[in-house]
Design a protein around this motif. Structure first.
Motif, PDB file in Angstrom:
ATOM      1  N   GLU A  52      35.195 -17.389  29.024  1.00 37.16           N
ATOM      2  CA  GLU A  52      35.200 -16.620  27.793  1.00 37.16           C
ATOM      3  C   GLU A  52      35.330 -17.588  26.621  1.00 37.16           C
ATOM      4  O   GLU A  52      36.243 -18.421  26.598  1.00 37.16           O
ATOM      5  CB  GLU A  52      36.369 -15.638  27.787  1.00 37.16           C
ATOM      6  CG  GLU A  52      36.353 -14.645  26.651  1.00 37.16           C
ATOM      7  CD  GLU A  52      35.558 -13.385  26.980  1.00 37.16           C
ATOM      8  OE1 GLU A  52      35.403 -12.544  26.080  1.00 37.16           O
ATOM      9  OE2 GLU A  52      35.083 -13.252  28.118  1.00 37.16           O
ATOM     10  N   THR A  53      34.436 -17.511  25.677  1.00 36.78           N
ATOM     11  CA  THR A  53      34.508 -18.365  24.483  1.00 36.78           C
ATOM     12  C   THR A  53      34.924 -17.507  23.304  1.00 36.78           C
ATOM     13  O   THR A  53      34.201 -16.588  22.896  1.00 36.78           O
ATOM     14  CB  THR A  53      33.137 -19.017  24.194  1.00 36.78           C
ATOM     15  OG1 THR A  53      32.762 -19.838  25.299  1.00 36.78           O
ATOM     16  CG2 THR A  53      33.207 -19.878  22.936  1.00 36.78           C
ATOM     17  N   ASP A  54      36.100 -17.815  22.774  1.00 36.10           N
ATOM     18  CA  ASP A  54      36.634 -17.048  21.656  1.00 36.10           C
ATOM     19  C   ASP A  54      36.287 -17.751  20.346  1.00 36.10           C
ATOM     20  O   ASP A  54      36.704 -18.890  20.120  1.00 36.10           O
ATOM     21  CB  ASP A  54      38.147 -16.919  21.800  1.00 36.10           C
ATOM     22  CG  ASP A  54      38.763 -16.047  20.721  1.00 36.10           C
ATOM     23  OD1 ASP A  54      38.036 -15.206  20.161  1.00 36.10           O
ATOM     24  OD2 ASP A  54      39.967 -16.211  20.437  1.00 36.10           O
ATOM     25  N   ILE A  55      35.520 -17.113  19.518  1.00 35.98           N
ATOM     26  CA  ILE A  55      35.186 -17.669  18.201  1.00 35.98           C
ATOM     27  C   ILE A  55      36.077 -16.935  17.202  1.00 35.98           C
ATOM     28  O   ILE A  55      35.649 -16.034  16.471  1.00 35.98           O
ATOM     29  CB  ILE A  55      33.689 -17.501  17.894  1.00 35.98           C
ATOM     30  CG1 ILE A  55      32.854 -18.054  19.059  1.00 35.98           C
ATOM     31  CG2 ILE A  55      33.312 -18.227  16.600  1.00 35.98           C
ATOM     32  CD1 ILE A  55      31.361 -17.882  18.918  1.00 35.98           C
ATOM     33  N   ALA A  56      37.353 -17.329  17.210  1.00 29.74           N
ATOM     34  CA  ALA A  56      38.385 -16.588  16.485  1.00 29.74           C
ATOM     35  C   ALA A  56      38.118 -16.546  14.989  1.00 29.74           C
ATOM     36  O   ALA A  56      38.407 -15.530  14.328  1.00 29.74           O
ATOM     37  CB  ALA A  56      39.749 -17.230  16.753  1.00 29.74           C
ATOM     38  N   GLU A  57      37.575 -17.623  14.431  1.00 31.46           N
ATOM     39  CA  GLU A  57      37.344 -17.678  12.980  1.00 31.46           C
ATOM     40  C   GLU A  57      36.373 -16.589  12.523  1.00 31.46           C
ATOM     41  O   GLU A  57      36.406 -16.165  11.367  1.00 31.46           O
ATOM     42  CB  GLU A  57      36.789 -19.046  12.565  1.00 31.46           C
ATOM     43  CG  GLU A  57      37.616 -20.225  13.040  1.00 31.46           C
ATOM     44  CD  GLU A  57      37.129 -20.774  14.378  1.00 31.46           C
ATOM     45  OE1 GLU A  57      37.424 -21.944  14.673  1.00 31.46           O
ATOM     46  OE2 GLU A  57      36.451 -20.015  15.118  1.00 31.46           O
TER      47      GLU A  57
END
Length: 418
Positions: free
Chosen positions: A124-129
């Protein structure tokens, strides 16, 4: 067709015919005035010659468009054949990372159903920004990417599924001198500008550089040229997200999305992208999220010619799409197209620094794009509407008002020409 549109040919043809008519009519007038006459060809010969010349020009323009289209297909085919372990073709015929699919918004039981059918969760890749995440799923052993994409879409009907499609830089450099010009260190524009590209060389530098691909950051000529163009047009702070590194499948959609998130976190208010690829749900989501934070995204229309598919990310909504012109303000014959066009800028006989700091001559819509990005960054601190400011600066070329060849006009006409 950007350079040789039908209306331009008709205008050109009319001009030649009128010139021919003027030559034909000049002989009797000269005789009446007692001026020595010059032998004038037969009117029919002149008009036939004019028609032949225009037809030849049209034919060569069409051939150039066809050549660019064939070259694009050969490039994709060669890329896949040279990197069979890294690159495959997706369901739409675009090159993408082999065996890997990107999923957003999968329903509760979808992942379990996919796993039961041979798919595996890679992470899972979280692109929080930017406020979203992407699930990476691998295709079953032995299944081609296009087949896997169709199968996973059937298993996850509510999800956004895409291949990790590749994007390509859009310009060429030729070294013009063994030594380069000095890179400005204190630009006049305080607005930070972000770059999605390869990394610049140490001579060019950047305020910060982060890698989003295997082997990144890795200095590149293309990234160096884009960064140095921003600096020479007054940008004080440049942040660079290297989405290529040394990865054969560099420039992929997930790397671009992650790079966009990081550039937003660094405070970039304008982001320039001189890359072209197919439409991709992950990149579109990232760009839309970045725009919601107030970031202006600027992108090249590409160099694959007007017969190529519409360029992305330039074709996404509200992205500032940029084309290039030559020294005589003619549209580049190789310029691609987007679903809309905002501005033109110099894209030939432009100079910047390569990875070793040498002065290089540039050609391509890649290098027009940062020039427009720099002008937008310069307009932002003044308040008001930056687009109104740029439109006031733009040189109206072609048809009066906005058109499909120059957009709203030519920006930064003299930039990077010396």
């Amino acid at each position: 067709m950007p350079q040789h549109t039908p209306e331009k040919f008709f205008t050109f043809r009319r001009g030649l015919v009128l010139s021919a008519a003027a030559m034909i009519g000049a002989a009797p007038v000269a005789a009446q005035l007692g001026v020595p006459q010059v032998a004038v060809p037969d009117a029919g010969d002149i008009l036939r010659s004019v028609t032949d010349d225009v037809a030849d020009l049209e034919s060569r323009a069409v051939e150039q468009v066809g050549r660019l289209a064939r070259q694009r297909l050969r490039t994709i085919d060669r890329l896949v054949r040279q990197n069979p372990d890294s690159i495959d073709i997706d369901i739409n015929g675009a090159p993408a990372r082999r065996g890997e699919l990107l999923v957003m918004g999968a329903a509760g039981g979808d992942v379990a159903r996919a796993q039961a059918n041979g798919f595996a969760i890679l992470g899972e890749t979280d692109i929080a920004e930017l406020g979203f995440s992407v699930t990476r799923i691998s295709a079953p052993e032995g299944m081609r990417l296009a087949e896997a994409e169709a199968a996973l879409a059937a298993l996850m009907p509510e999800a956004d599924i895409s291949a990790d499609t590749l994007h390509f830089t859009q310009g060429n450099l030729s070294v013009a001198a063994q030594t380069g010009g000095a890179v400005p260190t204190g630009g006049s524009v305080s607005v930070p500008v972000g770059v999605i590209d390869g990394a610049p060389g140490a001579v060019v530098g950047a305020a910060s550089i982060k890698g989003f691909a295997t082997g990144a950051p890795a200095a590149s000529n293309h990234g160096s040229a884009v960064a140095s163009l921003l600096k020479t047009t007054g940008i004080r702070t440049v942040h660079v997200a290297d989405v290529y590194g040394t990865d054969p499948a560099g420039g992929n959609a997930l790397a671009i999305a992650r790079g966009l998130g990081w550039l937003v976190s660094k405070g970039s208010r304008v982001i320039t992208i001189s890359l072209v690829g197919p439409p991709n749900a992950v990149v579109q989501r990232a760009i839309t999220a970045a725009q919601r934070t107030g970031v202006v995204v600027v992108a090249a229309v590409g160099n694959d010619g007007p017969a190529a598919p519409a360029a992305y990310p330039a074709s996404y909504g509200n992205v500032v799409a940029v084309t290039g012109v030559d020294r005589r303000n003619r549209p580049l014959i190789e310029a691609g197209r987007a679903l809309h066009l905002d501005y033109a800028a110099p894209g030939a006989d432009v100079y910047a620094l390569d990875v070793k700091g040498r002065r290089a001559k540039l050609r391509g819509t890649s290098f027009a794009t940062p020039l427009v990005a720099a002008r937008i960054a310069a307009a932002l601190p003044r308040g008001g509407n930056w687009r109104r400011t740029l439109n006031a600066q733009a040189l109206d070329l072609g048809k009066k008002g906005p058109d499909r060849i120059y957009g709203n006009g030519l920006i930064c006409a003299g930039c990077a020409r010396k």
